[in-house]
Scaffold this motif. Structure first.
Motif, PDB file in Angstrom:
ATOM      1  N   PRO A 184      12.571  73.668 -12.141  1.00 38.52           N
ATOM      2  CA  PRO A 184      13.695  74.151 -10.935  1.00 38.52           C
ATOM      3  C   PRO A 184      15.130  73.525 -11.529  1.00 38.52           C
ATOM      4  CG  PRO A 184      11.738  73.178  -9.839  1.00 38.52           C
ATOM      5  CD  PRO A 184      11.496  73.093 -11.426  1.00 38.52           C
ATOM      6  N   PHE A 185      15.103  72.713 -12.574  1.00 33.22           N
ATOM      7  CA  PHE A 185      16.463  72.410 -13.092  1.00 33.22           C
ATOM      8  C   PHE A 185      17.108  73.589 -13.636  1.00 33.22           C
ATOM      9  CE2 PHE A 185      14.641  67.869 -13.582  1.00 33.22           C
ATOM     10  CZ  PHE A 185      15.405  67.700 -12.609  1.00 33.22           C
ATOM     11  N   PHE A 186      16.576  74.586 -14.183  1.00 33.66           N
ATOM     12  CA  PHE A 186      16.787  75.480 -14.867  1.00 33.66           C
ATOM     13  C   PHE A 186      16.873  76.944 -14.180  1.00 33.66           C
ATOM     14  CE2 PHE A 186      15.600  72.364 -17.666  1.00 33.66           C
ATOM     15  CZ  PHE A 186      16.747  71.788 -18.154  1.00 33.66           C
ATOM     16  N   GLU A 187      16.431  77.105 -13.018  1.00 37.89           N
ATOM     17  CA  GLU A 187      16.205  78.265 -12.374  1.00 37.89           C
ATOM     18  C   GLU A 187      17.502  79.108 -12.171  1.00 37.89           C
ATOM     19  OE1 GLU A 187      14.385  77.733  -8.771  1.00 37.89           O
ATOM     20  OE2 GLU A 187      12.366  77.328  -9.580  1.00 37.89           O
ATOM     21  N   GLY A 188      17.707  80.483 -12.517  1.00 32.56           N
ATOM     22  CA  GLY A 188      18.872  80.871 -12.182  1.00 32.56           C
ATOM     23  C   GLY A 188      19.669  81.070 -13.660  1.00 32.56           C
TER      24      GLY A 188
ATOM     25  N   LEU B 201      24.294  66.310 -10.162  1.00 33.89           N
ATOM     26  CA  LEU B 201      23.989  68.034 -10.664  1.00 33.89           C
ATOM     27  C   LEU B 201      24.562  68.980  -9.765  1.00 33.89           C
ATOM     28  CD1 LEU B 201      21.259  67.585 -13.347  1.00 33.89           C
ATOM     29  CD2 LEU B 201      23.644  67.854 -13.856  1.00 33.89           C
ATOM     30  N   VAL B 202      24.071  68.891  -8.483  1.00 31.00           N
ATOM     31  CA  VAL B 202      24.143  69.534  -7.260  1.00 31.00           C
ATOM     32  C   VAL B 202      25.726  69.425  -6.752  1.00 31.00           C
ATOM     33  CG1 VAL B 202      21.911  69.991  -6.970  1.00 31.00           C
ATOM     34  CG2 VAL B 202      23.148  68.410  -5.519  1.00 31.00           C
ATOM     35  N   GLY B 203      26.370  68.462  -7.166  1.00 28.50           N
ATOM     36  CA  GLY B 203      27.695  68.151  -6.591  1.00 28.50           C
ATOM     37  C   GLY B 203      27.833  67.235  -5.485  1.00 28.50           C
ATOM     38  N   THR B 204      26.833  66.538  -5.332  1.00 27.53           N
ATOM     39  CA  THR B 204      26.638  65.593  -4.194  1.00 27.53           C
ATOM     40  C   THR B 204      27.430  64.184  -4.525  1.00 27.53           C
ATOM     41  OG1 THR B 204      24.802  66.505  -3.167  1.00 27.53           O
ATOM     42  CG2 THR B 204      25.519  64.255  -2.388  1.00 27.53           C
ATOM     43  N   SER B 205      28.387  63.683  -3.824  1.00 26.63           N
ATOM     44  CA  SER B 205      28.778  62.197  -3.942  1.00 26.63           C
ATOM     45  C   SER B 205      27.774  61.363  -4.038  1.00 26.63           C
ATOM     46  CB  SER B 205      29.830  61.883  -2.896  1.00 26.63           C
ATOM     47  OG  SER B 205      30.970  62.684  -2.922  1.00 26.63           O
TER      48      SER B 205
ATOM     49  N   ILE C 280      24.406  72.811 -11.116  1.00 26.15           N
ATOM     50  CA  ILE C 280      22.987  73.383 -10.507  1.00 26.15           C
ATOM     51  C   ILE C 280      23.467  74.020  -8.869  1.00 26.15           C
ATOM     52  CG2 ILE C 280      20.556  73.020  -9.645  1.00 26.15           C
ATOM     53  CD1 ILE C 280      20.152  71.037 -11.679  1.00 26.15           C
ATOM     54  N   ILE C 281      23.077  75.117  -8.838  1.00 22.65           N
ATOM     55  CA  ILE C 281      23.179  75.844  -7.665  1.00 22.65           C
ATOM     56  C   ILE C 281      21.629  76.013  -7.073  1.00 22.65           C
ATOM     57  CG2 ILE C 281      24.111  77.608  -6.019  1.00 22.65           C
ATOM     58  CD1 ILE C 281      26.290  75.889  -7.306  1.00 22.65           C
ATOM     59  N   ALA C 282      21.138  75.293  -6.153  1.00 21.06           N
ATOM     60  CA  ALA C 282      19.641  75.289  -6.066  1.00 21.06           C
ATOM     61  C   ALA C 282      19.501  76.399  -4.898  1.00 21.06           C
ATOM     62  CB  ALA C 282      19.105  74.000  -5.183  1.00 21.06           C
ATOM     63  N   LYS C 283      18.445  77.177  -5.134  1.00 22.41           N
ATOM     64  CA  LYS C 283      17.994  78.184  -3.882  1.00 22.41           C
ATOM     65  C   LYS C 283      18.042  77.573  -2.672  1.00 22.41           C
ATOM     66  CE  LYS C 283      14.559  81.768  -3.286  1.00 22.41           C
ATOM     67  NZ  LYS C 283      13.574  82.315  -3.512  1.00 22.41           N
ATOM     68  N   GLU C 284      18.829  78.137  -1.735  1.00 23.15           N
ATOM     69  CA  GLU C 284      18.961  77.779  -0.452  1.00 23.15           C
ATOM     70  C   GLU C 284      17.536  77.708   0.374  1.00 23.15           C
ATOM     71  OE1 GLU C 284      20.996  75.895   1.232  1.00 23.15           O
ATOM     72  OE2 GLU C 284      22.919  76.123   0.004  1.00 23.15           O
ATOM     73  N   LEU C 285      17.353  76.773   1.219  1.00 23.70           N
ATOM     74  CA  LEU C 285      16.379  76.763   1.858  1.00 23.70           C
ATOM     75  C   LEU C 285      16.685  77.336   3.387  1.00 23.70           C
ATOM     76  CD1 LEU C 285      14.883  73.123   1.336  1.00 23.70           C
ATOM     77  CD2 LEU C 285      13.997  75.379   0.659  1.00 23.70           C
ATOM     78  N   PRO C 286      15.765  78.102   3.983  1.00 25.40           N
ATOM     79  CA  PRO C 286      15.902  78.734   5.106  1.00 25.40           C
ATOM     80  C   PRO C 286      16.288  77.890   6.231  1.00 25.40           C
ATOM     81  CG  PRO C 286      13.714  78.901   4.908  1.00 25.40           C
ATOM     82  CD  PRO C 286      14.327  78.575   3.668  1.00 25.40           C
ATOM     83  N   ALA C 287      16.893  78.277   7.206  1.00 29.04           N
ATOM     84  CA  ALA C 287      17.329  77.395   8.471  1.00 29.04           C
ATOM     85  C   ALA C 287      16.080  76.490   9.319  1.00 29.04           C
ATOM     86  CB  ALA C 287      18.278  78.079   9.533  1.00 29.04           C
ATOM     87  N   THR C 288      15.038  77.716   9.047  1.00 29.08           N
ATOM     88  CA  THR C 288      13.873  77.253  10.096  1.00 29.08           C
ATOM     89  C   THR C 288      13.256  76.027   9.164  1.00 29.08           C
ATOM     90  OG1 THR C 288      12.563  78.792   8.451  1.00 29.08           O
ATOM     91  CG2 THR C 288      13.285  79.199  10.603  1.00 29.08           C
TER      92      THR C 288
ATOM     93  N   LEU D 254      19.535  65.151 -17.329  1.00 27.67           N
ATOM     94  CA  LEU D 254      20.609  65.073 -18.249  1.00 27.67           C
ATOM     95  C   LEU D 254      21.110  66.111 -19.076  1.00 27.67           C
ATOM     96  CD1 LEU D 254      20.102  61.278 -18.759  1.00 27.67           C
ATOM     97  CD2 LEU D 254      21.893  61.902 -17.397  1.00 27.67           C
ATOM     98  N   THR D 255      20.124  66.914 -19.689  1.00 24.58           N
ATOM     99  CA  THR D 255      20.449  68.030 -20.521  1.00 24.58           C
ATOM    100  C   THR D 255      21.144  69.198 -19.798  1.00 24.58           C
ATOM    101  OG1 THR D 255      18.160  69.068 -20.222  1.00 24.58           O
ATOM    102  CG2 THR D 255      18.292  67.333 -21.849  1.00 24.58           C
ATOM    103  N   VAL D 256      21.079  69.069 -18.405  1.00 24.49           N
ATOM    104  CA  VAL D 256      21.399  70.609 -17.570  1.00 24.49           C
ATOM    105  C   VAL D 256      22.914  70.894 -18.085  1.00 24.49           C
ATOM    106  CG1 VAL D 256      21.615  71.611 -15.526  1.00 24.49           C
ATOM    107  CG2 VAL D 256      19.868  70.470 -15.838  1.00 24.49           C
ATOM    108  N   PRO D 257      23.754  70.141 -17.946  1.00 27.99           N
ATOM    109  CA  PRO D 257      25.200  70.339 -18.002  1.00 27.99           C
ATOM    110  C   PRO D 257      25.311  70.836 -19.531  1.00 27.99           C
ATOM    111  CG  PRO D 257      25.243  68.318 -17.031  1.00 27.99           C
ATOM    112  CD  PRO D 257      23.696  68.689 -17.593  1.00 27.99           C
ATOM    113  N   ALA D 258      24.849  70.460 -20.494  1.00 34.44           N
ATOM    114  CA  ALA D 258      25.093  70.729 -21.945  1.00 34.44           C
ATOM    115  C   ALA D 258      24.385  72.211 -21.938  1.00 34.44           C
ATOM    116  CB  ALA D 258      24.581  69.908 -23.061  1.00 34.44           C
TER     117      ALA D 258
END
Length: 336
Positions: free
Chosen positions: A33-37, A260-264, A147-155, A6-10
């Motif tokens: 991971p909440f604060f990566e990047g 936080l990652v924008g999902t409904s 949050i824009i999480a680091k993408e996982l590879p398709a594999t 809950l602190t991430v947006p602020a």
């Protein structure tokens, strides 16, 4: 974990608004991971079960943090004895401290059985923003994703038999820490069964040994159902949630992670109520499923869902039907 999420947006808003600002964020190492990047944010990982255990460990942590300075201010976003002691350590050497107001009196008023005052309180997101404002950094929380999480590879997805994507991905996190926030398991499983029969891919989220076992059993019963419980790190969970079309959760940390990652997110509320300050952020405010508190007047009886039901029947959860949740899911998918 939910409190930290809950602190991430602020935190993000403050860094985005003030280019000269640098933040050292102190929290459990698991929540990094909440604060990566985030540029200009140093995550100081703690472990209060070993290195910083007890009062001696708290003061050790405070001394180590002071060495990282100099700091211009300390913001106590947690408001517990541990954070109070650490912040006070800075205060006695002249560094200003700003603390969160948790609004405890208001929370008591909306949860008491007699003369209940049912009105929306400030959300936790707003309370965190207020601490930044007190420190001289007024912010606007924005509309996300935060949050824009680091993408996982398709594999990764192929390895879990999730690609090629055949239909909508529906996430379900059916558990919560306390009974007062957990929809009956037979209803959660019925929802999962119905979604699988439609042909949707259902991804199950959870944690803890018992939950992992239960979710594995459910996944084995139905086609297109995959349990991710115990199989992913926090960062990987956030990355998967980014690709889910709609998530179904209780009033739990999964609600806030997915938001936080924008999902409904469709959230199910029982003995707790979003008025208590944990309302989902953004458009997910309109996707709650709950029994009207003016019909079941004992709602809410708890802020955290940890109080036993004085009625003994948890009507706040048992009265919620699968079809109500399905209707919300259909509404979201029709807009996708």
């Amino acid at each position: 974990m939910g409190d930290v999420a809950l602190t991430v947006p602020a935190v993000k808003a403050a860094l985005d608004t003030y280019p000269g600002l640098k933040i050292t964020f102190v929290s459990n190492k698991s929540f990094a991971p909440f604060f990566e990047g985030m540029e200009r944010l140093d995550f100081f990982a703690t472990d209060f079960k070993s290195k910083y255990k007890g009062f001696k460990g708290i003061f050790k942590l405070a001394f180590e943090l002071r060495k990282l300075g100099p700091f211009d201010a300390v913001l106590d976003l947690h408001g517990v004895i541990r954070s109070w002691l650490i912040a006070t350590h800075f205060s006695v050497v002249g560094i200003p401290v700003f603390r969160i107001d948790k609004g405890r009196e208001g929370k008591k008023a909306i949860t008491r059985r007699q003369n209940k005052i049912l009105k929306p309180l400030k959300s936790s997101y707003e309370r965190y923003a207020e601490v930044f404002k007190q420190a001289g950094f007024p912010i606007s929380l924005g509309s996300g994703p935060w949050i824009i999480a680091k993408e996982l590879p398709a594999t990764f997805f192929r390895g879990k038999l999730l690609l090629p994507k055949k239909n909508f991905w529906i996430g379900v996190a059916p558990f919560a820490q306390h009974t007062g926030k957990k929809w009956p398991e037979n209803k959660s499983e019925q929802l999962i069964k119905e979604l699988a029969e439609v042909g949707y891919t259902v991804l199950l989220f959870g944690g803890g040994r018992e939950e992992i076992v239960q979710l594995d059993v459910i996944a084995s019963k139905y086609p297109n159902v995959f349990s991710l419980a115990g199989k992913l790190s926090l960062g990987e969970e956030l990355a998967v949630m980014q690709h889910i079309n709609v998530m179904v959760t209780m009033d739990s940390s999964n609600l806030h992670m997915a938001s936080l990652v924008g999902t409904s997110v469709i959230s199910i509320w029982g003995s707790t109520h979003s008025f208590g300050g944990f309302e989902p952020l953004g458009r997910n405010k309109d996707l709650k499923v709950e029994v009207d508190p003016f019909v079941l007047t004992c709602r809410p009886c708890s802020i955290f869902g940890n109080k036993p039901c004085f009625r003994g029947d948890y009507a706040c959860l048992n009265w919620i039907e699968v079809k109500e949740v399905r209707a919300k899911i259909n509404m979201v998918l029709e807009k996708s």
